[in-house]
Design a protein around this motif. Structure first.
Motif, mmCIF file in Angstrom:
data_model
loop_
_atom_site.group_PDB
_atom_site.id
_atom_site.type_symbol
_atom_site.label_atom_id
_atom_site.label_comp_id
_atom_site.label_asym_id
_atom_site.label_seq_id
_atom_site.Cartn_x
_atom_site.Cartn_y
_atom_site.Cartn_z
ATOM 1 N N GLU A 145 0.839 -1.210 0.000
ATOM 2 C CA GLU A 145 0.000 0.000 0.000
ATOM 3 C C GLU A 145 0.871 1.256 0.000
ATOM 4 O OE1 GLU A 145 -4.229 -1.569 1.827
ATOM 5 O OE2 GLU A 145 -2.699 -0.898 3.253
ATOM 6 N N GLY A 146 2.026 1.165 0.669
ATOM 7 C CA GLY A 146 2.967 2.297 0.658
ATOM 8 C C GLY A 146 3.463 2.616 -0.751
ATOM 9 N N LEU A 147 3.397 1.634 -1.631
ATOM 10 C CA LEU A 147 3.823 1.854 -3.027
ATOM 11 C C LEU A 147 2.629 2.030 -3.958
ATOM 12 C CD1 LEU A 147 6.646 -0.852 -3.273
ATOM 13 C CD2 LEU A 147 6.945 1.614 -3.073
ATOM 14 N N GLY A 148 1.443 2.183 -3.371
ATOM 15 C CA GLY A 148 0.257 2.443 -4.186
ATOM 16 C C GLY A 148 -0.536 1.204 -4.563
ATOM 17 N N VAL A 149 -0.196 0.032 -4.002
ATOM 18 C CA VAL A 149 -0.994 -1.168 -4.311
ATOM 19 C C VAL A 149 -2.386 -0.980 -3.712
ATOM 20 C CG1 VAL A 149 -1.256 -3.654 -3.873
ATOM 21 C CG2 VAL A 149 1.011 -2.708 -4.371
ATOM 22 N N GLU A 150 -3.396 -1.245 -4.535
ATOM 23 C CA GLU A 150 -4.773 -1.136 -4.049
ATOM 24 C C GLU A 150 -5.248 -2.517 -3.601
ATOM 25 O OE1 GLU A 150 -9.249 -0.048 -5.609
ATOM 26 O OE2 GLU A 150 -7.579 0.159 -7.013
ATOM 27 N N CYS A 151 -5.720 -2.622 -2.358
ATOM 28 C CA CYS A 151 -6.178 -3.915 -1.829
ATOM 29 C C CYS A 151 -7.689 -3.907 -1.740
ATOM 30 C CB CYS A 151 -5.578 -4.158 -0.441
ATOM 31 S SG CYS A 151 -3.791 -4.312 -0.501
ATOM 32 N N ARG A 152 -8.318 -4.859 -2.405
ATOM 33 C CA ARG A 152 -9.788 -4.915 -2.416
ATOM 34 C C ARG A 152 -10.241 -6.240 -1.825
ATOM 35 N NH1 ARG A 152 -11.795 -3.807 -8.198
ATOM 36 N NH2 ARG A 152 -13.720 -3.332 -7.089
ATOM 37 N N GLU A 153 -10.907 -6.163 -0.692
ATOM 38 C CA GLU A 153 -11.383 -7.382 -0.026
ATOM 39 C C GLU A 153 -12.847 -7.617 -0.351
ATOM 40 O OE1 GLU A 153 -8.508 -7.920 3.733
ATOM 41 O OE2 GLU A 153 -10.150 -6.529 4.092
ATOM 42 N N GLY A 154 -13.265 -8.880 -0.306
ATOM 43 C CA GLY A 154 -14.664 -9.202 -0.596
ATOM 44 C C GLY A 154 -14.988 -9.050 -2.078
ATOM 45 N N VAL A 155 -13.970 -9.192 -2.929
ATOM 46 C CA VAL A 155 -14.171 -9.013 -4.382
ATOM 47 C C VAL A 155 -13.762 -10.300 -5.104
ATOM 48 C CG1 VAL A 155 -13.371 -7.751 -6.424
ATOM 49 C CG2 VAL A 155 -13.765 -6.530 -4.281
ATOM 50 N N GLU A 156 -14.697 -10.905 -5.794
ATOM 51 C CA GLU A 156 -14.407 -12.143 -6.519
ATOM 52 C C GLU A 156 -14.065 -11.817 -7.969
ATOM 53 O OE1 GLU A 156 -16.874 -15.374 -5.588
ATOM 54 O OE2 GLU A 156 -15.435 -16.676 -6.615
ATOM 55 N N VAL A 157 -12.964 -12.346 -8.471
ATOM 56 C CA VAL A 157 -12.565 -12.134 -9.870
ATOM 57 C C VAL A 157 -12.637 -13.485 -10.562
ATOM 58 C CG1 VAL A 157 -10.686 -11.401 -11.397
ATOM 59 C CG2 VAL A 157 -11.013 -10.260 -9.195
ATOM 60 N N THR A 158 -13.297 -13.549 -11.710
ATOM 61 C CA THR A 158 -13.458 -14.843 -12.371
ATOM 62 C C THR A 158 -12.770 -14.892 -13.737
ATOM 63 O OG1 THR A 158 -15.578 -14.074 -13.184
ATOM 64 C CG2 THR A 158 -15.626 -15.459 -11.218
ATOM 65 N N ARG A 159 -12.339 -13.757 -14.257
ATOM 66 C CA ARG A 159 -11.627 -13.749 -15.549
ATOM 67 C C ARG A 159 -10.516 -12.694 -15.505
ATOM 68 N NH1 ARG A 159 -16.477 -11.696 -19.248
ATOM 69 N NH2 ARG A 159 -15.811 -13.559 -20.307
ATOM 70 N N GLY A 160 -9.536 -12.858 -16.412
ATOM 71 C CA GLY A 160 -8.404 -11.949 -16.439
ATOM 72 C C GLY A 160 -8.823 -10.490 -16.559
ATOM 73 N N GLU A 161 -8.088 -9.617 -15.892
ATOM 74 C CA GLU A 161 -8.396 -8.170 -15.900
ATOM 75 C C GLU A 161 -7.125 -7.407 -16.182
ATOM 76 O OE1 GLU A 161 -9.931 -6.896 -12.153
ATOM 77 O OE2 GLU A 161 -11.892 -7.809 -12.479
ATOM 78 N N GLY A 162 -7.235 -6.283 -16.885
ATOM 79 C CA GLY A 162 -6.060 -5.430 -17.105
ATOM 80 C C GLY A 162 -5.066 -6.110 -18.034
ATOM 81 N N GLU A 163 -3.847 -5.571 -18.077
ATOM 82 C CA GLU A 163 -2.832 -6.127 -18.982
ATOM 83 C C GLU A 163 -2.366 -7.498 -18.525
ATOM 84 O OE1 GLU A 163 0.416 -3.192 -20.103
ATOM 85 O OE2 GLU A 163 -0.935 -1.994 -18.848
#
Ligand code: GLY
Length: 309
Positions: A145-163
């Motif tokens: 997070e200190g380097l800008g990583v965004e942490c999202r809890e309670g989020v289900e991902v089922t297919r590739g996102e972004g690059e």
């Protein structure tokens, strides 16, 4: 480069931090809590000697990852101001059948594992260590997070996102399965168990607080979180045989977690064909040990020049 890491366990968090250090914009998505599964449950034994009895690529990577740990921990502590309970304490292995142990030791020495015979069927692994995985995941999250990583809890991902998407989904990866293990805790005086003691897949180790953890059985029962009293008793019996001073102390806590098994029996780490999707799951008993080296393999593959400029 925009990267989504799916899974906020120790592998996902280590990858996210290192990828962000290499200049990527990283989001970590976890369908539950970050670090809520195997790394919450894990004892934190960093022990290639207890885990790898055949000369193998992942055994060698385990040795490399153990060697990375002191720097990894020091860097995280410096980045976050948090303390991580980490100690290179060595491990004593109480061997089974002598011929089998000699064969195992020969293979381990070829992989670079240091091991010495102590006599009376005991072997000494001086480089092995313990770490509190909860401390590591909390520090990785803070450092990311200190380097800008965004942490999202309670989020289900089922297919590739972004690059790029990194699937650090542990026992929930494709073809992966859970291997349940129970652990128990005793409270002793800090410093009263200076080394890891193990026999077969049972072990006892102590944290800096004196919390003394013993594990672990292995069961393929799906994602069944029931606490099995017979398993707790089995571990208690094994622990108290290895460390007689535990007798009469009393177990203060018992819990279980799921190790991520894989079809091949090895971690699944690498690119899916020519796609932007990368796998990093199935580390079975060694996710904590293998986190630093797995993050490095991912950076080497994903980032231009491995993120080293
Ligand atoms: N790493 C030890 C275990 O999985 O029980």
């Amino acid at each position: 480069m925009q990267i989504t890491v799916v899974g906020g366990g120790i592998i996902g968090c280590a990858a996210a931090w290192r990828l962000a250090q290499g200049g990527a914009r990283v989001t970590v998505c976890d369908r539950g809590r970050m670090g809520g599964e195997a790394r919450w449950a894990g004892a934190g034994m960093l022990a290639p000697g207890g885990e790898f009895g055949e000369d193998s690529r992942w055994g060698r990577l385990g040795v490399e990852s153990l060697a990375l740990y002191p720097g990894f921990v020091a860097e995280l502590e410096a980045a976050t101001g948090r303390r991580i309970d980490f100690r290179v304490c060595g491990a004593v292995e109480i061997a089974g059948e002598a011929k089998e142990m000699e064969r195992r030791v020969a293979a381990q020495r070829r992989m670079g594992i240091r091991v010495e015979e102590m006599g009376e069927g005991r072997w000494w692994y001086p480089d092995e260590a313990v770490v509190n995985p909860r401390d590591v995941v909390a520090a990785l999250r803070a450092a990311g997070e200190g380097l800008g990583v965004e942490c999202r809890e309670g989020v289900e991902v089922t297919r590739g996102e972004g690059e790029v998407t990194v699937w650090a989904t542990g026992a929930w990866g494709p073809g992966a399965y859970p291997v349940k293990g129970h652990l128990i805790r005793y409270d002793l005086a800090p410093g009263s168990l200076p080394r890891i003691i193990r026999k077969g897949h049972y072990y006892v180790l102590q944290r800096a607080t004196g919390e003394t953890i013993a594990g672990a059985d292995m069961e393929r029962v799906g994602f069944d979180r029931t606490l099995r009293e017979a398993a707790v008793e089995e571990i208690r019996g094994a622990a108290e045989e290895m460390v007689p001073k535990l007798r009469g102390v009393g177990v203060v806590e018992a819990w279980n977690g799921f190790r991520p098994g894989s079809e091949s029996g090895e971690p699944v780490v690498g690119r899916r064909g020519e796609s932007g999707e990368w796998d990093a799951y199935g580390h079975f008993r060694n996710g904590i040990l293998l986190a630093p080296v797995t993050a490095r393999l991912l950076c080497d593959g994903i980032l231009p020049s491995g993120g080293r400029g």
